[in-house]
Design a protein around this motif. Structure first.
Motif, PDB file in Angstrom:
ATOM      1  N   GLU A  20       0.826  -1.204   0.000  1.00  0.00           N
ATOM      2  CA  GLU A  20       0.000   0.000   0.000  1.00  0.00           C
ATOM      3  C   GLU A  20       0.862   1.256   0.000  1.00  0.00           C
ATOM      4  O   GLU A  20       0.557   2.234  -0.692  1.00  0.00           O
ATOM      5  CB  GLU A  20      -0.929   0.005   1.218  1.00  0.00           C
ATOM      6  CG  GLU A  20      -2.044  -1.029   1.139  1.00  0.00           C
ATOM      7  CD  GLU A  20      -3.025  -0.888   2.283  1.00  0.00           C
ATOM      8  OE1 GLU A  20      -2.750  -0.100   3.202  1.00  0.00           O
ATOM      9  OE2 GLU A  20      -4.066  -1.565   2.249  1.00  0.00           O
ATOM     10  N   ARG A  93      -9.744   0.893  -7.631  1.00  0.00           N
ATOM     11  CA  ARG A  93      -9.263   2.223  -8.013  1.00  0.00           C
ATOM     12  C   ARG A  93     -10.445   3.118  -8.347  1.00  0.00           C
ATOM     13  O   ARG A  93     -11.426   2.690  -8.949  1.00  0.00           O
ATOM     14  CB  ARG A  93      -8.337   2.130  -9.232  1.00  0.00           C
ATOM     15  CG  ARG A  93      -7.144   1.219  -9.045  1.00  0.00           C
ATOM     16  CD  ARG A  93      -6.032   1.894  -8.300  1.00  0.00           C
ATOM     17  NE  ARG A  93      -5.365   2.898  -9.132  1.00  0.00           N
ATOM     18  CZ  ARG A  93      -4.389   3.682  -8.695  1.00  0.00           C
ATOM     19  NH1 ARG A  93      -3.986   3.608  -7.436  1.00  0.00           N
ATOM     20  NH2 ARG A  93      -3.819   4.552  -9.505  1.00  0.00           N
ATOM     21  N   GLY A 128      -7.400   7.367   7.044  1.00  0.00           N
ATOM     22  CA  GLY A 128      -7.550   6.273   6.089  1.00  0.00           C
ATOM     23  C   GLY A 128      -8.216   6.730   4.803  1.00  0.00           C
ATOM     24  O   GLY A 128      -7.818   6.317   3.703  1.00  0.00           O
ATOM     25  N   LYS A 131      -5.700   8.886   2.829  1.00  0.00           N
ATOM     26  CA  LYS A 131      -4.692   8.008   2.218  1.00  0.00           C
ATOM     27  C   LYS A 131      -5.268   7.307   0.998  1.00  0.00           C
ATOM     28  O   LYS A 131      -4.592   7.167  -0.036  1.00  0.00           O
ATOM     29  CB  LYS A 131      -4.192   6.988   3.239  1.00  0.00           C
ATOM     30  CG  LYS A 131      -3.100   6.073   2.695  1.00  0.00           C
ATOM     31  CD  LYS A 131      -2.610   5.090   3.745  1.00  0.00           C
ATOM     32  CE  LYS A 131      -1.794   5.777   4.819  1.00  0.00           C
ATOM     33  NZ  LYS A 131      -1.196   4.783   5.765  1.00  0.00           N
ATOM     34  N   GLN A 132      -6.518   6.859   1.096  1.00  0.00           N
ATOM     35  CA  GLN A 132      -7.144   6.197  -0.039  1.00  0.00           C
ATOM     36  C   GLN A 132      -7.283   7.141  -1.228  1.00  0.00           C
ATOM     37  O   GLN A 132      -7.041   6.751  -2.375  1.00  0.00           O
ATOM     38  CB  GLN A 132      -8.517   5.652   0.349  1.00  0.00           C
ATOM     39  CG  GLN A 132      -9.193   4.861  -0.769  1.00  0.00           C
ATOM     40  CD  GLN A 132     -10.523   4.288  -0.358  1.00  0.00           C
ATOM     41  OE1 GLN A 132     -11.078   4.647   0.680  1.00  0.00           O
ATOM     42  NE2 GLN A 132     -11.050   3.375  -1.163  1.00  0.00           N
ATOM     43  N   ARG A 135      -3.832   7.468  -2.709  1.00  0.00           N
ATOM     44  CA  ARG A 135      -3.247   6.219  -3.194  1.00  0.00           C
ATOM     45  C   ARG A 135      -4.079   5.547  -4.287  1.00  0.00           C
ATOM     46  O   ARG A 135      -3.528   5.022  -5.263  1.00  0.00           O
ATOM     47  CB  ARG A 135      -3.099   5.249  -2.012  1.00  0.00           C
ATOM     48  CG  ARG A 135      -2.452   3.904  -2.344  1.00  0.00           C
ATOM     49  CD  ARG A 135      -2.629   2.937  -1.178  1.00  0.00           C
ATOM     50  NE  ARG A 135      -4.040   2.621  -0.976  1.00  0.00           N
ATOM     51  CZ  ARG A 135      -4.593   2.424   0.223  1.00  0.00           C
ATOM     52  NH1 ARG A 135      -3.881   2.542   1.324  1.00  0.00           N
ATOM     53  NH2 ARG A 135      -5.886   2.138   0.320  1.00  0.00           N
ATOM     54  N   ASP A 136      -5.405   5.557  -4.126  1.00  0.00           N
ATOM     55  CA  ASP A 136      -6.264   4.732  -4.976  1.00  0.00           C
ATOM     56  C   ASP A 136      -7.022   5.494  -6.040  1.00  0.00           C
ATOM     57  O   ASP A 136      -7.730   4.888  -6.848  1.00  0.00           O
ATOM     58  CB  ASP A 136      -7.266   3.958  -4.102  1.00  0.00           C
ATOM     59  CG  ASP A 136      -6.587   2.995  -3.146  1.00  0.00           C
ATOM     60  OD1 ASP A 136      -5.441   2.586  -3.435  1.00  0.00           O
ATOM     61  OD2 ASP A 136      -7.186   2.649  -2.108  1.00  0.00           O
TER      62      ASP A 136
END
Length: 285
Positions: A20, A93, A128, A131-132, A135-136
């Motif tokens: 991750e 994603r 969280g 971060k998602q 990141r995603d």
């Protein structure tokens, strides 16, 4: 590609990182410039500044992402007429919502079932989510990522700056009044303590533009942002007057600069954005 190669960093950098974390760093490596819009005080027009900054960068040909991390009051979807939109999700994603040429947007507001739904989250859950989003979301190759944070120096701004790293620059918004300047002063200190440079201070609602004659009157005072910048040793980017057209554009769901290119407010915004655009050419560190 080996287990310790992600294509964006060395084996030593990747060693010990989770998958991750590698995915986060790979996504961030494709974003050239990261600007976090902050304010220690609510109600200063921070989201409006973020929207017009992102719109101006996109109109200048910069591939721009606009990320709204205000968990409890995500306003970016409304400001850009994107309410009710939902991102496409594929293999974990998320695709950001396109808001016109060169501009892509992501907000928690796109994922809530309705605009009446409260978000009752503690700090770790907020981090969280942020971060998602970093990141995603398939941001791709961006010239700029503009992040609109809620007011204060709490979970969301701290998480954003920690995840983006020391290369992210803060743009801090205040109004002229002393009560706002006092709170915004803490934002400057906050950035110094977490190790992120301050790109500059913007004084919003600095004077009032008459909707009939265009005269600028300092009904709320002026100069608080400039004085704070001089006191704290950070750049002062400029003043934005309180303009009825800015209010109307937000209510109707479009960036002011998308329609208006003339007048004192447009000139003020372009003055502020000019040195930010210079970052892309390496003229501003």
């Amino acid at each position: 590609m080996s287990d310790h190669e992600c294509g964006t960093c060395s084996d030593k950098d990747c060693a010990g990182q989770s998958e991750e974390e590698k995915a986060l760093q790979a996504n961030l490596a494709r974003i050239k410039n990261k600007i976090v819009v902050l304010s220690g005080k609510g109600g200063v027009g921070k989201s409006t500044v973020a929207v017009n900054l992102a719109q101006a960068l996109a109109m200048a040909g910069m591939k721009t992402g606009l990320l709204d991390v205000d968990v409890h009051g995500p306003s970016i979807p409304r400001l850009l007429s994107l309410s009710g939109k939902h991102p496409h999700i594929d293999a974990g994603r998320l695709e950001p919502i396109n808001a016109g040429p060169n501009l892509w947007v992501m907000s928690l507001g796109f994922l809530l079932p309705s605009n009446r739904e409260p978000v009752i989250w503690r700090g770790p859950v907020k981090m969280g989510m942020i971060k998602q989003f970093l990141r995603d979301v398939t941001w791709g190759d961006l010239d700029f990522l503009v992040v609109d944070c809620p007011p204060g120096t709490g979970d969301e701004p701290l998480s954003v700056l920690q995840l983006l790293g020391p290369s992210a620059k803060a743009l801090i918004v205040t109004t002229p009044q002393g009560v706002a300047v006092d709170d915004v002063r803490r934002s400057v200190t906050f950035c110094a303590e977490v190790g992120n440079p301050v790109l500059g201070i913007v004084e919003n609602m600095s004077g009032h533009v008459c909707g009939h004659c265009g005269h600028l009157d300092d009904i709320f005072g002026s100069g608080g942002g400039l004085a704070l910048a001089e006191e704290m040793g950070v750049p002062f980017l400029g003043r934005i007057p309180l303009d009825p057209e800015v209010v109307r554009s937000g209510d109707e769901g479009f960036a002011f600069l998308r329609i208006h290119q003339e007048g004192p407010t447009a000139q003020a915004l372009h003055h502020i954005i000019k040195p930010i655009l210079a970052i892309s050419t390496g003229q501003l560190a």
